[in-house]
Design a protein around this motif. Structure first.
Motif, mmCIF file in Angstrom:
data_model
loop_
_atom_site.group_PDB
_atom_site.id
_atom_site.type_symbol
_atom_site.label_atom_id
_atom_site.label_comp_id
_atom_site.label_asym_id
_atom_site.label_seq_id
_atom_site.Cartn_x
_atom_site.Cartn_y
_atom_site.Cartn_z
ATOM 1 N N ALA A 81 0.857 -1.192 0.000
ATOM 2 C CA ALA A 81 0.000 0.000 0.000
ATOM 3 C C ALA A 81 0.886 1.233 0.000
ATOM 4 C CB ALA A 81 -0.914 -0.011 1.228
ATOM 5 N N PRO A 82 0.333 2.373 -0.347
ATOM 6 C CA PRO A 82 1.117 3.616 -0.288
ATOM 7 C C PRO A 82 1.681 3.840 1.110
ATOM 8 C CG PRO A 82 -0.924 3.974 -1.478
ATOM 9 C CD PRO A 82 -1.019 2.605 -0.881
ATOM 10 N N ALA A 83 2.762 4.515 1.183
ATOM 11 C CA ALA A 83 3.413 4.773 2.467
ATOM 12 C C ALA A 83 2.439 5.389 3.455
ATOM 13 C CB ALA A 83 4.619 5.695 2.261
ATOM 14 N N GLY A 84 2.434 4.854 4.674
ATOM 15 C CA GLY A 84 1.599 5.393 5.734
ATOM 16 C C GLY A 84 0.190 4.846 5.762
ATOM 17 N N VAL A 85 -0.203 4.079 4.744
ATOM 18 C CA VAL A 85 -1.564 3.536 4.698
ATOM 19 C C VAL A 85 -1.588 2.195 5.437
ATOM 20 C CG1 VAL A 85 -3.403 2.675 3.220
ATOM 21 C CG2 VAL A 85 -2.081 4.699 2.542
ATOM 22 N N VAL A 86 -2.511 2.073 6.385
ATOM 23 C CA VAL A 86 -2.621 0.868 7.203
ATOM 24 C C VAL A 86 -3.893 0.124 6.837
ATOM 25 C CG1 VAL A 86 -2.806 -0.042 9.540
ATOM 26 C CG2 VAL A 86 -1.341 1.944 9.083
ATOM 27 N N ILE A 87 -3.787 -1.216 6.635
ATOM 28 C CA ILE A 87 -4.929 -2.071 6.331
ATOM 29 C C ILE A 87 -5.240 -2.897 7.570
ATOM 30 C CG2 ILE A 87 -5.870 -3.807 4.778
ATOM 31 C CD1 ILE A 87 -5.126 -1.201 3.434
ATOM 32 N N THR A 88 -6.493 -2.910 7.989
ATOM 33 C CA THR A 88 -6.897 -3.649 9.190
ATOM 34 C C THR A 88 -7.916 -4.729 8.808
ATOM 35 O OG1 THR A 88 -6.609 -1.647 10.507
ATOM 36 C CG2 THR A 88 -7.847 -3.468 11.506
ATOM 37 N N PRO A 89 -7.554 -6.028 8.915
ATOM 38 C CA PRO A 89 -8.506 -7.098 8.622
ATOM 39 C C PRO A 89 -9.190 -7.586 9.899
ATOM 40 C CG PRO A 89 -6.304 -7.997 8.726
ATOM 41 C CD PRO A 89 -6.178 -6.531 9.063
ATOM 42 N N TYR A 90 -10.391 -8.182 9.772
ATOM 43 C CA TYR A 90 -11.084 -8.784 10.912
ATOM 44 C C TYR A 90 -12.105 -9.789 10.387
ATOM 45 C CZ TYR A 90 -14.350 -5.011 9.650
ATOM 46 O OH TYR A 90 -15.166 -4.153 8.965
ATOM 47 N N ILE A 91 -12.429 -10.785 11.252
ATOM 48 C CA ILE A 91 -13.368 -11.855 10.899
ATOM 49 C C ILE A 91 -14.774 -11.387 11.275
ATOM 50 C CG2 ILE A 91 -13.881 -14.319 11.105
ATOM 51 C CD1 ILE A 91 -11.047 -13.676 10.111
ATOM 52 N N THR A 92 -15.712 -11.613 10.358
ATOM 53 C CA THR A 92 -17.075 -11.123 10.609
ATOM 54 C C THR A 92 -18.118 -12.217 10.724
ATOM 55 O OG1 THR A 92 -17.419 -10.851 8.225
ATOM 56 C CG2 THR A 92 -16.598 -8.948 9.450
ATOM 57 N N GLY A 93 -17.886 -13.415 10.194
ATOM 58 C CA GLY A 93 -18.926 -14.441 10.252
ATOM 59 C C GLY A 93 -18.398 -15.810 9.913
ATOM 60 N N THR A 94 -19.211 -16.832 10.232
ATOM 61 C CA THR A 94 -18.835 -18.213 9.956
ATOM 62 C C THR A 94 -20.083 -19.062 9.784
ATOM 63 O OG1 THR A 94 -17.550 -20.096 10.772
ATOM 64 C CG2 THR A 94 -18.709 -18.808 12.404
ATOM 65 N N TRP A 143 -11.860 -6.063 5.460
ATOM 66 C CA TRP A 143 -10.695 -5.258 5.777
ATOM 67 C C TRP A 143 -11.042 -3.786 5.587
ATOM 68 C CZ3 TRP A 143 -8.616 -2.525 1.581
ATOM 69 C CH2 TRP A 143 -8.984 -2.965 0.292
ATOM 70 N N ASP A 144 -10.426 -2.979 6.423
ATOM 71 C CA ASP A 144 -10.636 -1.534 6.384
ATOM 72 C C ASP A 144 -9.329 -0.843 6.032
ATOM 73 O OD1 ASP A 144 -13.318 -1.565 7.047
ATOM 74 O OD2 ASP A 144 -12.924 -1.500 9.211
ATOM 75 N N VAL A 145 -9.463 0.335 5.403
ATOM 76 C CA VAL A 145 -8.312 1.151 5.080
ATOM 77 C C VAL A 145 -8.592 2.569 5.581
ATOM 78 C CG1 VAL A 145 -9.225 1.647 2.767
ATOM 79 C CG2 VAL A 145 -6.775 1.932 3.225
ATOM 80 N N GLN A 146 -7.570 3.182 6.121
ATOM 81 C CA GLN A 146 -7.757 4.516 6.708
ATOM 82 C C GLN A 146 -8.234 5.539 5.672
ATOM 83 O OE1 GLN A 146 -3.735 4.699 8.178
ATOM 84 N NE2 GLN A 146 -4.425 4.651 10.298
ATOM 85 N N ASP A 147 -7.696 5.432 4.496
ATOM 86 C CA ASP A 147 -8.024 6.407 3.456
ATOM 87 C C ASP A 147 -8.513 5.651 2.229
ATOM 88 O OD1 ASP A 147 -8.239 8.419 1.641
ATOM 89 O OD2 ASP A 147 -6.138 9.066 1.742
ATOM 90 N N TRP A 148 -9.825 5.624 2.034
ATOM 91 C CA TRP A 148 -10.389 4.844 0.944
ATOM 92 C C TRP A 148 -10.085 5.446 -0.420
ATOM 93 C CZ3 TRP A 148 -11.869 0.027 1.152
ATOM 94 C CH2 TRP A 148 -12.216 -0.508 2.396
ATOM 95 N N SER A 149 -9.580 6.645 -0.443
ATOM 96 C CA SER A 149 -9.234 7.245 -1.735
ATOM 97 C C SER A 149 -8.046 6.537 -2.384
ATOM 98 C CB SER A 149 -8.932 8.731 -1.568
ATOM 99 O OG SER A 149 -7.769 8.916 -0.764
ATOM 100 N N VAL A 150 -7.260 5.840 -1.574
ATOM 101 C CA VAL A 150 -6.102 5.119 -2.116
ATOM 102 C C VAL A 150 -6.328 3.608 -2.088
ATOM 103 C CG1 VAL A 150 -4.507 6.957 -1.473
ATOM 104 C CG2 VAL A 150 -4.965 5.102 0.147
#
Length: 654
Positions: free
Chosen positions: A589-602, A617-624
């Motif tokens: 990802a671009p420098a400084g961009v953090v991706i956060t994954p998590y489990i939602t269902g089973t 997964w979530d990203v701090q800045d969805w523009s990138v």
């Protein structure tokens, strides 16, 4: 009266003359015969002595294991045309100490005799050389009246020695001894061509000979060259467990001695790990497989002439193991009387769905402790496929027999083969209420009912205890009886289950005993019926999962397998009995961009396996977000109450 008349003088003289002639002829014949016999006897004695000499020299040569040499002394010396044969021998005295000796056989033409001698040889460390020691014996007469003597050493071949130089090896010898037959002619006693049993150098250099017979392991070491991480490297020493080889690449391995010489053609190569997919040929050319399962490879070079002398190098295997058939596990689907059914769970790494579907399965069923043929015990069954259904013949001769069931899985892609094994004990009798009426345990208790008997009775009394597969009580498990629930439901059924407190990391067998009675016409009848229930240990199996995702979907999914109780209970339990943790997450990802994954269902796909789960997964800045590239994710799946039960699943994002 007749006239008596004697021999006249003339007649007497004639008679004497005739007798003299006859006697002379007879005497001549006797003298000639005696002379012929004496000559023949002398020749035979000489021939015997010559053959004895040949045999004695042959016995000396045949056991030599070091070297041999021959020289002649030319005319003009003290002993013109004399022949001297020298033999060198090395032998372990039984304590690990080598004893070296030299023997000499010498024919001296001047006195027509053969002599022999033997000397001890010792190693002089100050001069790094071998020197003659004390004589065991010398100038010992071996044969007389020998007109000629020779040992033919012309049958040779050339080979490389342990120091890398070329040496001449004697393959066979022939010995001849000549004697004079009394007429000036020389007759010979000659040995057959003697093929030598030991490797023998054509040399009189004791240093070469004795070092050749006793190669030391520490004189040889392993070196290698090749390409690592795309960079070629020259020949270098192999340092155990530090030197690296990369999956999918070839390497040249060298056996080198202290002098620096390469002795590859004197050794045999092997990789000691039995499950390796890599190979090494007779020239030391190592091919590391793309799918090599071992973290280290042990490479050994052994001298062909003495396999006990060897050198070993341990190399570390690096690089991605792109595909691997990790394991296969037998699932117990049901254990109905005389009809067990099994499935399979295969664990792979890096396999696609089609590659996993191409895995070849083979089941084998073997009776244990009996000479009965398997065809007499079970009906025809298919040994192929990922499941096995057996139908056991209700023959009294089969009752109580233990069957060993093995599942083997093989992948042609990686060349790997893995297996698993379980036992199944056949019912002790053919009745419906037989004691092998085993059922899989269920986590969800209070909803599992069993019919014990079709016989009507006024009273049913139930009890249970933990046992082995034969039904023998295991008293050490009595403390776990509180986790079992055994409740009569009606006159012919009962409810059996276990609570969530029962440790789930091991298998259990539980015997349920039912005593019931019926009184009719004043006569009381009592019966006892038994059944064994099987509760499988909880086991989790992860696998590689290929997931196609985009930043717009913001989602991923994966699968894993669970064995040991009703899988729907695992997936749908509330609160969940499972927990997920993301151990590794690789992305760009671009420098400084953090991706956060998590489990939602089973949820589950079906009655047994697999379990399907998903996340986001979530990203701090969805523009990138469109610049984000997910690569891989490693997820740990474990039980909350039993954290020692866990597995990993890996997601490869495509």
């Amino acid at each position: 009266m007749g006239e008596n008349r004697g021999l006249s003088l003339v007649e007497l003289l004639i008679t004497i003359a005739i007798l003299s002639i006859v006697l002379a002829i007879a005497t001549s014949f006797m003298i000639t015969g005696s002379r012929s016999f004496a000559k023949g006897s002398a020749d035979a004695n000489l021939q015997g002595e010559a053959e004895l000499t040949v045999n004695q020299v042959e016995d000396m040569i045949i056991d030599v294991n070091g070297g041999i040499s021959k020289k002649t002394v030319p005319d003009g010396s003290a002993d013109p045309d004399s022949v001297e044969v020298t033999m060198y021998h090395a032998e372990d005295d039984g304590s690990g100490t080598m004893v070296y000796t030299k023997e000499v056989v010498e024919w001296k033409k001047a006195d027509r005799s053969i002599y022999c001698g033997k000397w001890d040889v010792s190693y002089d460390a100050s001069t790094d050389s071998y020197v003659d020691g004390a004589a065991v014996y010398e100038d010992q007469l071996l044969a007389e009246d020998v007109e000629d003597f020779d040992v033919d050493l012309s049958d040779t071949m050339t080979k490389k020695a342990l120091d890398g130089s070329e040496r001449i090896i004697v393959k066979s010898v022939q010995i001849s001894v000549g004697y004079e037959d009394g007429t000036g002619r020389v007759d010979y006693a000659t040995s057959p061509v003697i093929t030598l049993r030991n490797r023998m150098l054509l040399s009189d250099n004791m240093g070469d000979i004795f070092e050749e017979t006793t190669p030391m392991a520490d004189t040889m070491k392993l070196r290698y060259s090749g390409t690592l991480y795309g960079v070629s490297f020259p020949e270098t020493d192999i340092i155990n467990q530090s030197s690296e080889v990369e999956r999918g690449y070839p390497y040249n391995i060298y056996a080198v001695i202290n002098s620096g010489s390469n002795v590859n053609d004197l050794v045999d190569w092997e990789i000691e790990e039995s499950n390796t997919l890599s190979t090494i040929d007779q020239n030391g050319y190592l091919s590391v497989s793309d799918y090599e399962p071992n973290m280290y490879l042990t490479i050994t070079a052994r001298y062909k002439s003495n396999p006990n002398k060897k050198a070993t190098g341990v190399v570390k295997v690096v690089g991605d193991l792109s595909k691997s058939l990790k394991s296969v596990h037998i699932r117990t689907k049901s254990l109905e009387p005389f009809a067990p059914k099994y499935g399979s769970i295969v664990v792979t790494e890096g396999f696609t769905a089609s590659e996993e579907a191409a895995i070849i399965y083979q089941w084998t069923v073997i009776p244990v402790g009996t000479n009965r043929d398997i065809k007499d015990i079970v009906q025809d069954y298919s040994g192929n496929g990922d499941s096995l259904d057996l139908s056991i013949k209700k023959d009294p001769a089969n009752f109580g027999i233990m069957l060993e069931i093995t599942l083997t899985a093989h992948s042609d892609i990686t060349g790997q083969t893995v297996s698993d094994r379980v036992n199944y004990r056949i019912d002790d009798n053919g009745a419906v209420d037989g004691d092998s009426n085993m059922e899989r345990g269920k986590l969800v208790y209070g909803s599992t009912f069993f019919k014990m008997s079709d016989k009507w009775a006024e009273e049913y009394q139930y009890s249970c205890y933990f046992c082995d597969v034969y039904g023998n009580r295991i008293s050490e498990y009595d403390s776990l009886l509180g986790y079992l629930e055994l409740v009569p439901s009606s006159w012919d059924t009962y409810r059996f289950s276990f609570t969530s407190g029962l440790p789930r990391n091991r298998d259990y067998y539980v015997k349920v005993v039912c005593n019931y009675k019926h009184t009719e016409n004043g006569i009381e009848n009592n019966w006892t019926c038994e059944r064994i229930h099987y509760i499988a240990a909880v086991q989790l199996y992860g696998k590689t999962w290929y997931c196609k995702t985009t930043y717009k979907a913001q989602a991923f999914d994966f699968e894993y397998s669970v064995e040991g109780y009703w899988e729907n209970a695992w997936a749908e339990s509330n609160p969940p009995v499972y927990e997920y943790s993301i151990e590794e997450f690789e992305y760009s990802a671009p420098a400084g961009v953090v991706i956060t994954p998590y489990i939602t269902g089973t949820a589950t796909h079906g009655d047994d396996v697999p379990i399907y789960a998903w996340g986001k997964w979530d990203v701090q800045d969805w523009s990138v977000a469109d610049e984000v590239e997910l690569q891989s994710m490693k997820i740990k799946i474990s039980m909350k109450d039993n954290p020692e039960i866990y597995t990993y699943t890996t997601i490869i994002f495509e």
